[in-house]
Each structure stands twice: as structure tokens, then as C-alpha cells.
Write an enzyme that holds these catalytic residues in place. Structure first.
Site, short mmCIF file in Angstrom:
data_model
loop_
_atom_site.label_atom_id
_atom_site.label_comp_id
_atom_site.label_asym_id
_atom_site.label_seq_id
_atom_site.Cartn_x
_atom_site.Cartn_y
_atom_site.Cartn_z
N SER A 1 0.85 -1.18 0.00
CA SER A 1 0.00 0.00 0.00
C SER A 1 0.89 1.23 0.00
O SER A 1 1.80 1.34 -0.83
CB SER A 1 -0.95 -0.03 1.20
OG SER A 1 -1.86 1.04 1.15
N HIS B 1 -2.49 -1.03 -3.52
CA HIS B 1 -3.66 -0.16 -3.41
C HIS B 1 -3.50 1.04 -4.34
O HIS B 1 -2.57 1.84 -4.17
CB HIS B 1 -3.83 0.33 -1.97
CG HIS B 1 -4.19 -0.76 -1.01
ND1 HIS B 1 -3.98 -0.66 0.35
CD2 HIS B 1 -4.75 -1.98 -1.21
CE1 HIS B 1 -4.39 -1.77 0.93
NE2 HIS B 1 -4.85 -2.59 0.01
N ASP C 1 -4.73 -4.28 5.75
CA ASP C 1 -5.17 -5.15 4.66
C ASP C 1 -4.05 -6.17 4.41
O ASP C 1 -2.88 -5.83 4.37
CB ASP C 1 -5.45 -4.33 3.41
CG ASP C 1 -6.08 -5.16 2.30
OD1 ASP C 1 -6.72 -6.19 2.61
OD2 ASP C 1 -5.95 -4.79 1.12
#
Length: 337
Positions: A14, A41, A133
């Protein structure tokens, strides 16, 4: 630690992930024999140039994954914007399913599908990022007997995502990026691959959105921040996960962060409404005064002053909320104490 080798690598990143992925691409040898599937992401709109960046950075070809594409040997396969990437046997699948942890693509769907389809022959890697995540997905790979790896938090631009993975999935290897690649090379050279198995591509979508009990687990006393629906709570690897009727999914950290975002948007709307009320009241007071209706003008002026005072107090609350520490910097508390 698993020593059975692997035939697929799944990677999640991310914030700060581009730098980590560049280092990974540069460190990979040109003869790396197995596919590396990557979720970063990225915004849902606009093109992604990540495959071009990684293709230029190292010896492995990097391309966007396509729905139904077969994996052929080594190479980097990148999830495109606004699509979850999953693996089913030797093929990749893309879907526009519900966001997980506020993202599409999200890391957890790829990792769970790798655990289901490749089991102990899967290797999962968590790199730089905020919040958590990938933590649940990495735990699923570990439970399936696969190899689990995380970037050393001090080596990451944003340490929260690997730190959360370390706290809950307890990965087999915690190393700087280049040493993670060395470990993957060793795992990829391990005992020969076994046949993968076909699984349902939508492995963990809502099993029956119209059913009374649409998801596994217990009903939670919180609403889904994406659609306002009921959430069901489950626990995996010592961390809570939440999923709504239609499939939006959150870890504990992500749910808290999304509700903070919702609260902030609500407060900004209230602040804007108060400022508009003050402006409109002053406008009305001025017009009434111009027509000699002084008593009514004074009443609207008092209303304007009260609205301005309330707006000032609300703005102070918003400033305090924005100044609060980032919830994604530290692992969430251990549910087991």
C-alpha cells in the site's frame, strides 16, 4: 518454517509500496521460475503505470493481469485498478466485487484465493503500507501450510501494514526486501510443485445476500461504512474481521478508520450548514434593515451570531480530530490480551 517450496508468490503493498516493489523487482533474478502476483492499493479511476515501472526496474516482465489469463512461469502480474485479483489453479481472475478494507483491488482476496487454490505451495508477502489489509489473507496462507513473509517494519516507508501482519499472522520470515527475495528464490527452488486445485472463484463473497444469516459469524453492533448495512463479525488469527450482507469487508483497524472518515465527513457537512445558515441570516437581516423592519433584522442577526459561534466550536472539534494520531501506525490491541 515451511521447507516444501512454492509455486506461486502473492504480494501485497500500500503506501510506500512502489518503492518496496521497485526493490523487489530489481532483486529478482532473471530466471525466477514462478509467477509473482501483486496487489498495490491504487485509485479506482485513471490508468496504472506500475507494470511499466516494474518492467523497467528489473529483469522480470511485468504486466497487468487479465481475467482468465494463464500464468506462464516467472513474471510479475499486477492487479489493475478497480478490480480484485484472484487466482484459481493456474489462471487469474478479475472481478469488480465489493471493496475490502476500503480498497479494490484489495490484498486479502488474492491471498485467500492463493491459500485455497495452492495451499502449502503458496507464499505470501506483505510490504509497506498503512492499516492492516493482507493480515487476514496472510494468516489464511499460514493456516494452509504455505510460506508467510513480511517486510521488516524498520525497512518500510510505512511500517503499519507489515507490523500488523507480524503481530497477528506471525510470518515465517521478517526481513528487508532484498532478503525476502533471497528467501523466495530458495523457496521457488524447493521440492517440485504439486497440482493445484480448482476452487470457486468468488470464494468468500456473501454466500446468500438475501438470507437472514447472510454471512458467517455473529452480528456486530456496527453499521457498514460503505453501505450502512448490518455487519457480521468473525475472528481469525486473533484479529476481528467484519463483512456486510453484500460483501464489503473490513479488519478491525480498517473499520475504525472508515468510521472516522464517515464522522469527519458528517462534521464537515454540519460545519458547512452552520456557516451557510449564518450567511443567509445576515443576508436576510440586512434586507429587513433596508426596509425598516429593525426588530426582525435584529432577530436574524442574533441567529447569525449564534450559528457562527456554533460553527467556530465545531471547527475546533474538526481541527482536534484531524490532529489526532494516525490510527494506522500501530498494530491494534491483541484480542487475547
Amino acid at each position: 518454517m515451511p521447507d516444501n517450496g512454492c509455486d506461486i508468490v502473492v504480494v501485497g503493498a500500500s503506501a510506500g509500496g512502489v518503492e518496496a516493489l521497485l526493490r523487489l523487482a530489481r532483486a529478482c533474478p532473471p530466471d525466477f521460475p514462478i509467477p509473482i502476483l501483486v496487489v498495490l492499493h491504487v485509485p479506482a479511476t485513471g490508468p496504472s503505470v506500475l507494470p511499466l515501472i516494474l518492467d523497467r526496474a528489473g529483469p522480470l516482465q511485468a504486466i497487468h493481469a487479465e481475467d482468465g489469463m494463464e500464468m506462464n512461469g516467472g513474471g510479475l502480474y499486477i492487479a489493475p485498478p478497480d478490480r480484485h485479483l484472484r487466482v484459481n489453479g493456474n489462471r487469474m481472475h478479475l472481478d469488480p466485487g465489493p471493496r475490502e478494507n476500503g480498497h479494490r483491488p484489495a490484498i486479502d482476496p488474492l491471498f485467500r484465493s492463493a491459500a485455497d487454490s495452492h495451499g502449502r505451495r503458496a507464499a505470501g508477502v506483505i510490504l509497506s503500507g498503512t492499516l492492516d489489509d493482507g493480515t487476514v489473507g496472510l494468516y489464511c496462507i499460514k493456516e494452509a501450510g504455505g510460506a508467510t513473509l513480511a517486510q521488516e517494519p524498520s525497512d518500510a516507508v510505512y511500517p503499519a501494514m507489515p507490523a500488523n501482519a507480524i503481530a497477528y499472522a506471525k510470518p515465517d520470515y521478517v526481513l528487508p526486501v532484498e532478503e525476502l527475495v533471497d528467501t523466495l528464490v530458495r523457496l521457488a527452488s524447493g521440492p517440485g510443485a504439486r497440482a493445484t486445485r480448482e476452487v470457486a472463484v468468488n470464494d468468500d463473497q456473501a454466500p446468500n445476500p438475501s438470507a437472514e444469516q447472510a454471512q458467517r459469524g455473529e452480528i456486530a453492533p456496527f453499521a457498514c461504512p460503505d453501505c450502512g448495512g448490518t455487519l457480521w463479525e468473525t475472528e481469525e488469527g486473533g484479529t476481528a474481521s467484519y463483512r456486510c450482507r453484500v460483501g464489503h469487508a473490513f479488519t478491525m483497524n480498517s473499520l475504525v478508520a472508515r468510521h472516522v472518515d464517515t464522522l469527519e465527513r458528517t462534521l464537515w457537512s454540519a460545519y458547512r450548514a452552520l456557516e451557510e445558515r449564518a450567511a443567509m441570516s445576515r443576508r436576510v437581516a440586512r434586507r429587513l434593515g433596508d426596509h425598516g423592519r429593525l426588530d426582525s433584522a435584529k432577530r436574524f442577526e442574533r441567529q447569525a451570531n449564534m450559528s457562527s459561534k456554533q460553527a467556530t466550536e465545531l471547527k475546533a472539534l474538526l481541527d482536534a480530530l484531524e490532529a489526532a494520531p494516525d490510527l494506522g501506525l500501530d498494530p491494534v490491541p491483541d484480542l487475547h490480551g
